[in-house]
Design an enzyme around this catalytic site. Sequence first.
Site, PDB file in Angstrom:
ATOM      1  N   SER A  74       0.791  -1.222   0.000  1.00 37.77           N
ATOM      2  CA  SER A  74       0.000   0.000   0.000  1.00 37.77           C
ATOM      3  C   SER A  74       0.829   1.281   0.000  1.00 37.77           C
ATOM      4  O   SER A  74       1.597   1.513  -0.927  1.00 37.77           O
ATOM      5  CB  SER A  74      -0.955  -0.033   1.186  1.00 37.77           C
ATOM      6  OG  SER A  74      -1.879   1.009   1.075  1.00 37.77           O
ATOM      7  N   HIS A  75       0.708   2.074   1.068  1.00 37.84           N
ATOM      8  CA  HIS A  75       1.357   3.381   1.100  1.00 37.84           C
ATOM      9  C   HIS A  75       2.837   3.285   1.497  1.00 37.84           C
ATOM     10  O   HIS A  75       3.528   4.305   1.518  1.00 37.84           O
ATOM     11  CB  HIS A  75       0.624   4.278   2.086  1.00 37.84           C
ATOM     12  CG  HIS A  75       0.541   3.672   3.457  1.00 37.84           C
ATOM     13  ND1 HIS A  75      -0.311   2.621   3.729  1.00 37.84           N
ATOM     14  CD2 HIS A  75       1.217   3.921   4.587  1.00 37.84           C
ATOM     15  CE1 HIS A  75      -0.156   2.257   4.995  1.00 37.84           C
ATOM     16  NE2 HIS A  75       0.762   3.029   5.536  1.00 37.84           N
ATOM     17  N   ASP A 129      -2.709   6.358  -3.330  1.00 34.00           N
ATOM     18  CA  ASP A 129      -1.542   5.666  -2.767  1.00 34.00           C
ATOM     19  C   ASP A 129      -1.089   4.500  -3.649  1.00 34.00           C
ATOM     20  O   ASP A 129      -1.587   4.322  -4.763  1.00 34.00           O
ATOM     21  CB  ASP A 129      -1.849   5.180  -1.345  1.00 34.00           C
ATOM     22  CG  ASP A 129      -2.823   4.024  -1.321  1.00 34.00           C
ATOM     23  OD1 ASP A 129      -3.621   3.918  -2.266  1.00 34.00           O
ATOM     24  OD2 ASP A 129      -2.785   3.218  -0.379  1.00 34.00           O
ATOM     25  N   ASP A 153      -1.530   1.243  -3.848  1.00 35.89           N
ATOM     26  CA  ASP A 153      -2.466   0.277  -4.413  1.00 35.89           C
ATOM     27  C   ASP A 153      -3.814   0.893  -4.775  1.00 35.89           C
ATOM     28  O   ASP A 153      -4.764   0.177  -5.087  1.00 35.89           O
ATOM     29  CB  ASP A 153      -2.657  -0.907  -3.456  1.00 35.89           C
ATOM     30  CG  ASP A 153      -3.193  -0.473  -2.102  1.00 35.89           C
ATOM     31  OD1 ASP A 153      -2.972   0.685  -1.713  1.00 35.89           O
ATOM     32  OD2 ASP A 153      -3.856  -1.286  -1.433  1.00 35.89           O
ATOM     33  N   ASP A 199      -6.164   2.592  -3.090  1.00 33.98           N
ATOM     34  CA  ASP A 199      -7.364   2.611  -2.256  1.00 33.98           C
ATOM     35  C   ASP A 199      -7.496   3.876  -1.415  1.00 33.98           C
ATOM     36  O   ASP A 199      -8.535   4.108  -0.809  1.00 33.98           O
ATOM     37  CB  ASP A 199      -7.482   1.343  -1.388  1.00 33.98           C
ATOM     38  CG  ASP A 199      -6.277   1.088  -0.513  1.00 33.98           C
ATOM     39  OD1 ASP A 199      -5.329   1.907  -0.546  1.00 33.98           O
ATOM     40  OD2 ASP A 199      -6.273   0.063   0.191  1.00 33.98           O
ATOM     41  N   ARG A 200      -6.440   4.699  -1.375  1.00 32.31           N
ATOM     42  CA  ARG A 200      -6.545   5.937  -0.591  1.00 32.31           C
ATOM     43  C   ARG A 200      -6.723   7.147  -1.493  1.00 32.31           C
ATOM     44  O   ARG A 200      -6.390   7.098  -2.670  1.00 32.31           O
ATOM     45  CB  ARG A 200      -5.267   6.151   0.230  1.00 32.31           C
ATOM     46  CG  ARG A 200      -5.034   5.089   1.255  1.00 32.31           C
ATOM     47  CD  ARG A 200      -3.877   5.489   2.126  1.00 32.31           C
ATOM     48  NE  ARG A 200      -3.647   4.473   3.135  1.00 32.31           N
ATOM     49  CZ  ARG A 200      -2.983   4.672   4.253  1.00 32.31           C
ATOM     50  NH1 ARG A 200      -2.474   5.872   4.503  1.00 32.31           N
ATOM     51  NH2 ARG A 200      -2.810   3.706   5.112  1.00 32.31           N
ATOM     52  N   LYS A 244     -11.632   0.291   0.447  1.00 34.54           N
ATOM     53  CA  LYS A 244     -11.665   1.724   0.210  1.00 34.54           C
ATOM     54  C   LYS A 244     -11.199   1.980  -1.216  1.00 34.54           C
ATOM     55  O   LYS A 244     -10.556   1.128  -1.820  1.00 34.54           O
ATOM     56  CB  LYS A 244     -10.811   2.457   1.241  1.00 34.54           C
ATOM     57  CG  LYS A 244      -9.380   1.994   1.394  1.00 34.54           C
ATOM     58  CD  LYS A 244      -8.765   2.682   2.602  1.00 34.54           C
ATOM     59  CE  LYS A 244      -7.279   2.390   2.757  1.00 34.54           C
ATOM     60  NZ  LYS A 244      -7.022   1.139   3.497  1.00 34.54           N
TER      61      LYS A 244
END
Length: 543
Positions: free
Chosen positions: A113-114, A277, A279, A281-282, A376
């Site tokens: 992710s992030h 981000d 992946d 989702d943010r 998300k």
Amino acid sequence: MDIVDVETTPFEGQKPGTSGLRKKTKTFMQPRYLENFVECIWRGIGGVEGKTLVLGGDGRYFGDRAAQVILRMAAASGARRIIVGQGALMSTPAASNMIRKRQTHGGIILSASHNPGGPDEDFGVKFNTPNGGPAPEEVTGRIFEATKEIRRYRILEAQDVDLDRLGTQRLGDMEVEVIDPVADYADLMERLFDFAAIREMISGGFRLTFDAMHAVTGPYAREILENRLGAAPGSVRNAEPKPDFGGGHPDPNPIWAEELVRAMHAEDAPDFGAASDGDGDRNMIMGPGMYVAPSDSLAVLAANAELAPAYADGIRGVARSMPTSRAVDHVARKKGLECFETPTGWKFFGNLLDEGRVRLCGEESAGTGSDHVREKDGLWAVLLWLNVLAATGKGVVELVHDHWREYGRDIYSRHDFEGVESEKAEALIDELRTRLDGLAGQSFAGRVVEAADEFSYTDPVDGSTAAQQGLRIYLEGGGRIVLRLSGTGTTGATLRVYLEDRTEEQDRFGVDTQEALGEVIAAAHEIARIEAHTGRTEPDVRA
Ligand code: VG1
Ligand code: CO
């Protein structure tokens, strides 16, 4: 092609955290490390024989190699079919959509992710269940138990599958279907939102910029914002996914998305700015000269969601993670919506979404989403914002200020203290836990504690419980301090301190967030004895 049973021994610490198993890339690259964990996913879900799974990732270093290993292991254990994104790419929300759309038995997303990527940075593996959502603790618990006992795994000896070639190939007895990772997701977005209205707003001169931070959303944002909605070519910046994200942190906050922040503070700033981000989702939302706190973004979207076709018949209920500000609670109260407070991590929204109790969810960490998938969704949030702006004709700043006038403002910030020694961070939490009961009535930095507790959660749908989900300290006058340790880091501990205060005075709406939170920040340091425990006086990130 031979199936081989490989002997192995357990690795310590293969315990999935807030969102999957995250470790240093080099840890994952050790012989048998990834293989052990993948085998334990199979065991945790009752085997993979005859099953269909989705496979994708955020394009980070080692993702392409890991995908080949997972394909060979799935084939060796009798999976029927793997649907994989071209180039092993697929954003987290797109994977969630694909799992649901094709009614598969779940999916694996290769992402941290992030967290930054590269040989010296982070890698991760997440498993999502057939509803498209992150595996609940019951499943990750079974996977973790299996990692402690594993003695062998099964893998096919075979050449790499060509993941650049669209269409179906065979690997042993298994089908590998390589798909365009963008098309279905873009179609879904087009069904949810009023693309015609957004297109008209953009052709009327509305300017936007989207920073994909060299992560997975680049191709998605180009297709949706530039191709389908007519934003000027180049509106999507850093659009090429790179294995090391161009050396940056693909974390959309004012520190790491500094390039976007600069653009949005420039004199000729566009009308709308956003970032996403690793992946996808943010989301981070900005207006000219304004950063919209994710907690406020959730509240604004909850207040206006009906303006988008998908939510025209109402959003029924909303949910937010506990550390997220209570801005959305005020919207829920006024609109008569049920409002839930859940532990950190998207997996806790799954049951509420599946049951139709809520349609909109959000976290302070720049995650917002709805019942269209079970993750998300960064671009979804961007499109809902654009839909609301197009429908109201307002700008971002005007919309947010109007919102505060109607609902009051929950001034909010999160302070992260990164790379703290784990023992010290744990000692801080443990010590504060023992003092919680005595805090009420005491005064710190001029603020009086009203109540304090440790958050634990009972899922209203299946009755499962999650204890020790963060320490909450409520201050008189509407302030709140929350402390918890991150469950996504890979080095030492990250102490997260969530700070919040409430104002209904209009002349305080424009105040600088950090300044306005001065007292609450000072109270947090005093109460938690942050310097005494960690030696730190200033956080690394103020989000
Ligand atoms: C963080 C965030 C949390 C989010 C999680 C996964 O967890 O605080 O809100 O759900 O990351 O997001 P933690 O345990 O480090 O605070 V992502 O975009 O990594 O899938
Ligand atoms: Co993410």
